[in-house]
Each structure stands twice: as C-alpha cells, then as structure tokens.
Design an enzyme around this catalytic site. Structure first.
Site, short mmCIF file in Angstrom:
data_model
loop_
_atom_site.label_atom_id
_atom_site.label_comp_id
_atom_site.label_asym_id
_atom_site.label_seq_id
_atom_site.Cartn_x
_atom_site.Cartn_y
_atom_site.Cartn_z
N HIS A 14 0.83 -1.21 0.00
CA HIS A 14 0.00 0.00 0.00
C HIS A 14 0.86 1.26 0.00
O HIS A 14 2.08 1.21 0.21
CB HIS A 14 -0.97 0.01 1.19
CG HIS A 14 -0.34 0.09 2.53
ND1 HIS A 14 0.12 1.26 3.09
CD2 HIS A 14 -0.07 -0.88 3.45
CE1 HIS A 14 0.62 1.03 4.29
NE2 HIS A 14 0.54 -0.28 4.52
N CYS A 48 3.66 -4.38 6.65
CA CYS A 48 3.19 -4.22 5.28
C CYS A 48 4.34 -3.74 4.38
O CYS A 48 5.38 -3.33 4.86
CB CYS A 48 2.04 -3.22 5.20
SG CYS A 48 0.48 -3.86 5.84
#
Length: 142
Positions: A97, A113
């Site tokens: 992301h 992440c």
C-alpha cells in the site's frame, strides 16, 4: 475429410476468440534486503520501486501469495486508523500500500506491510485490478 475440415474450422475460430489462458500475469517481487519491489507483467519487468518493509520488532512475512482483495481508501483497524491507500492485500492483514512517509522509502519502517510511494501504489493497484486478483502474485524474499 469431414474431421480435417472440422479441425481446421475450430482452429480458425479459436484464433479469433478471446481465450482466458492469455490473461495477464502480474508479479510483484519484493526484496526485504534491497528494500525494492520489481513488478513484472507477462514475464517482462515493467517497474522497480523503493519500498519500506518491517522495522525492528515487526515482521514482513516471506513467501508467495496471490492477491486476496483490494481497498482503495483502506484504514488500519489495528494501528490507530492509519491510512493504507491503494492497498493490495495478500496475506491476512498484510498488504502492499501507499505511504506518506516518503523519506523512509528504501529502508525498513513499517509494521509489516510493504509500503510504496503513493504514485507507485496507485499504479500497482490499477495493474492488479486489471490483471485480476487470481492473476496477481506477491513474492517476498529476504
């Protein structure tokens, strides 16, 4: 003779009809050691971007997954509603992301992440949407 004609006709029809086997294959190869993500489509490298993976005390999992779901304007329930725009989820709560902490790209900084520049995350999100989740692969190595 009829068999040969039928085979020839079928061959011609297949050449002019869309075939699912020709769907795009999108692969994001993430190197934790190099803090980079290389995006390949149909076997050809299209992009190479800086990323940030897990900082000390956190883990970015290694392995290979197909993309599971997309979220354009996601917010983390686990980390104080933190923004995770253009999220491509691949393993539970782990996603590729965008980040707005641009100065840390190229070194470990996340809770696990894979973070990208917003422009790059938007591009990858769009490519994953076009290719389809089943045709999008995320591969993470040390």
């Amino acid at each position: 003779m009829k068999t040969i004609l039928a085979a020839a006709a079928a061959s011609l029809l297949l050449q002019f009809s869309p075939v699912a086997a020709h769907a795009a294959t999108l692969v994001a190869n993430i190197s934790i050691g190099k803090q980079t993500m290389t995006v390949s489509e149909n076997g050809f490298v299209k992009y190479r971007w800086k990323v940030s993976t897990a900082r000390n005390g956190y883990v970015t999992p290694t392995g290979s997954w197909s993309a599971k779901w997309l979220s354009r304007d996601h917010r983390s329930r686990k980390y104080d509603n933190a923004p995770m725009p253009y999220a491509v989820f691949f393993n539970g709560g782990y996603a590729v992301h965008a980040t707005f902490d641009l100065k840390r790209l190229g070194r470990p900084a996340s809770h696990g992440c894979v973070r990208l520049h917003p422009d790059n995350a938007a591009q990858f999100f769009s490519l994953a949407r076009q290719a389809g989740l089943a045709n999008t692969r995320v591969v993470i190595t040390r």
